[in-house]
Design an enzyme around this catalytic site. Sequence first.
Site, PDB file in Angstrom:
ATOM      1  N   CYS A  57       6.712  -5.776  -4.770  1.00  0.00           N
ATOM      2  CA  CYS A  57       6.523  -4.513  -3.630  1.00  0.00           C
ATOM      3  C   CYS A  57       5.481  -3.814  -4.037  1.00  0.00           C
ATOM      4  O   CYS A  57       5.459  -3.323  -5.474  1.00  0.00           O
ATOM      5  CB  CYS A  57       7.595  -4.654  -3.661  1.00  0.00           C
ATOM      6  SG  CYS A  57       8.007  -3.193  -3.546  1.00  0.00           S
ATOM      7  N   GLU A  58       4.864  -3.361  -2.773  1.00  0.00           N
ATOM      8  CA  GLU A  58       3.707  -1.833  -4.203  1.00  0.00           C
ATOM      9  C   GLU A  58       4.070  -1.096  -4.451  1.00  0.00           C
ATOM     10  O   GLU A  58       4.033   0.127  -4.221  1.00  0.00           O
ATOM     11  CB  GLU A  58       2.700  -2.212  -2.561  1.00  0.00           C
ATOM     12  CG  GLU A  58       2.759  -1.522  -1.409  1.00  0.00           C
ATOM     13  CD  GLU A  58       1.426  -1.465  -0.623  1.00  0.00           C
ATOM     14  OE1 GLU A  58       0.630  -2.372  -0.398  1.00  0.00           O
ATOM     15  OE2 GLU A  58       1.439  -0.651   0.404  1.00  0.00           O
ATOM     16  N   HIS A  59       5.926  -0.387  -3.465  1.00  0.00           N
ATOM     17  CA  HIS A  59       6.671   0.385  -3.673  1.00  0.00           C
ATOM     18  C   HIS A  59       7.326   0.650  -4.957  1.00  0.00           C
ATOM     19  O   HIS A  59       7.219   1.553  -5.654  1.00  0.00           O
ATOM     20  CB  HIS A  59       7.458   0.399  -2.637  1.00  0.00           C
ATOM     21  CG  HIS A  59       6.908   0.813  -1.393  1.00  0.00           C
ATOM     22  ND1 HIS A  59       7.172   0.478  -0.113  1.00  0.00           N
ATOM     23  CD2 HIS A  59       5.862   1.424  -1.162  1.00  0.00           C
ATOM     24  CE1 HIS A  59       6.197   0.248   1.045  1.00  0.00           C
ATOM     25  NE2 HIS A  59       5.312   0.809   0.914  1.00  0.00           N
ATOM     26  N   HIS A  60       7.834  -0.989  -5.466  1.00  0.00           N
ATOM     27  CA  HIS A  60       8.577  -0.528  -6.731  1.00  0.00           C
ATOM     28  C   HIS A  60       7.975  -1.681  -8.231  1.00  0.00           C
ATOM     29  O   HIS A  60       8.500  -1.699  -8.688  1.00  0.00           O
ATOM     30  CB  HIS A  60       9.486  -1.353  -5.900  1.00  0.00           C
ATOM     31  CG  HIS A  60      10.747  -0.439  -5.495  1.00  0.00           C
ATOM     32  ND1 HIS A  60      10.155  -0.831  -3.845  1.00  0.00           N
ATOM     33  CD2 HIS A  60      11.566   1.264  -5.615  1.00  0.00           C
ATOM     34  CE1 HIS A  60      11.159   0.388  -3.139  1.00  0.00           C
ATOM     35  NE2 HIS A  60      11.178   1.229  -4.454  1.00  0.00           N
TER      36      HIS A  60
ATOM     37  N   GLN B 235       5.562  -6.532   2.904  1.00  0.00           N
ATOM     38  CA  GLN B 235       5.360  -8.027   3.076  1.00  0.00           C
ATOM     39  C   GLN B 235       4.425  -8.072   4.697  1.00  0.00           C
ATOM     40  O   GLN B 235       3.662  -9.373   5.223  1.00  0.00           O
ATOM     41  CB  GLN B 235       6.103  -8.683   3.548  1.00  0.00           C
ATOM     42  CG  GLN B 235       6.873  -9.390   4.410  1.00  0.00           C
ATOM     43  CD  GLN B 235       8.124 -10.692   4.042  1.00  0.00           C
ATOM     44  OE1 GLN B 235       8.991  -9.880   3.271  1.00  0.00           O
ATOM     45  NE2 GLN B 235       8.886 -11.462   5.698  1.00  0.00           N
TER      46      GLN B 235
ATOM     47  N   HIS C  56      13.540  -9.265  -1.175  1.00  0.00           N
ATOM     48  CA  HIS C  56      12.680  -8.370  -1.815  1.00  0.00           C
ATOM     49  C   HIS C  56      13.254  -7.711  -3.347  1.00  0.00           C
ATOM     50  O   HIS C  56      14.610  -7.595  -2.706  1.00  0.00           O
ATOM     51  CB  HIS C  56      11.983  -7.096  -1.005  1.00  0.00           C
ATOM     52  CG  HIS C  56      11.177  -7.533  -0.131  1.00  0.00           C
ATOM     53  ND1 HIS C  56      10.715  -6.927  -0.112  1.00  0.00           N
ATOM     54  CD2 HIS C  56      10.897  -8.126   0.729  1.00  0.00           C
ATOM     55  CE1 HIS C  56       9.336  -7.383   1.666  1.00  0.00           C
ATOM     56  NE2 HIS C  56       9.974  -8.482   1.811  1.00  0.00           N
TER      57      HIS C  56
ATOM     58  N   CYS D 111      13.241  -5.106  -5.015  1.00  0.00           N
ATOM     59  CA  CYS D 111      13.587  -3.582  -4.220  1.00  0.00           C
ATOM     60  C   CYS D 111      14.852  -3.706  -3.814  1.00  0.00           C
ATOM     61  O   CYS D 111      15.557  -2.125  -4.258  1.00  0.00           O
ATOM     62  CB  CYS D 111      12.545  -3.388  -3.915  1.00  0.00           C
ATOM     63  SG  CYS D 111      12.084  -4.068  -2.499  1.00  0.00           S
TER      64      CYS D 111
HETATM   65 ZN   LIG Z   1       9.818  -2.226  -2.797  1.00  0.00          ZN
END
Ligand SMILES: [Zn+2]
Length: 225
Positions: A109-112, A150, A178, A180
């Site tokens: 995941c590019e956010h976490h 995704q 995910h 996250c």
């Molecule tokens: Zn994430």
Amino acid sequence: MNPTMKVAGEGAGKPKGGREANLILGKARTDRPTREEAESAIRTLLLWAGDDPDREGLVDTPARVARAYEEFFAGYDADPVEMLNRTFEEVEGYDEMIVLKDIRLESHCEHHMVPIIGKAHVAYLPKNRVVGISKLARVVDAYAKRFQVQEKLTAQIANSIDEVLQPRGVAVVIEAQHQCMTTRGVHKPGVSMVTSRMLGAFRHDPLTRREFLTIVGNPASSVGA
Ligand SMILES: [Zn+2]
């Protein structure tokens, strides 16, 4: 390897504008930091978490994490367009659906920066050219082994197959968990996210779409194209 050159040259077929083209490119930066810099950043994170990076168990961890990152993010050095360009035409006019289902999917995941684990189903309706099925799995990896969301991952896989093979249709469905969501934040284990991208006949012909969804076990029966 130079994905840009491939897309500009033989790969792209019909050229498309900025955003779509960039989805396929997604190429690696050439100005990456050194391995020493990466390892020192990991050491900083160990300190930030509250531990002592000099204790025995952690002393080699920055080097191990850097090597793991080379594996997790190998997709930045992969060239999906080149993979898909190796096609063959001697298929006795085969023009039915080709489906590769339950492809193991490992992404981040590019956010976490935590894992996204699941499976991908990929199908296309060939027009003259077919590609080795292992290539479809490698294209999934080439985009999965990057920092992703995704939805973007699903679109990149479908768009690259569509642009390079120019088939009568492409369908990609991804079901994934995910971390996250499961190990932090709302802590909801067991929840899968389903995304789909349907192009050509899979988008316009309900029968074709239904045939595909039946083959892959209907994960996206309620998902719009
Ligand atoms: Zn994430």
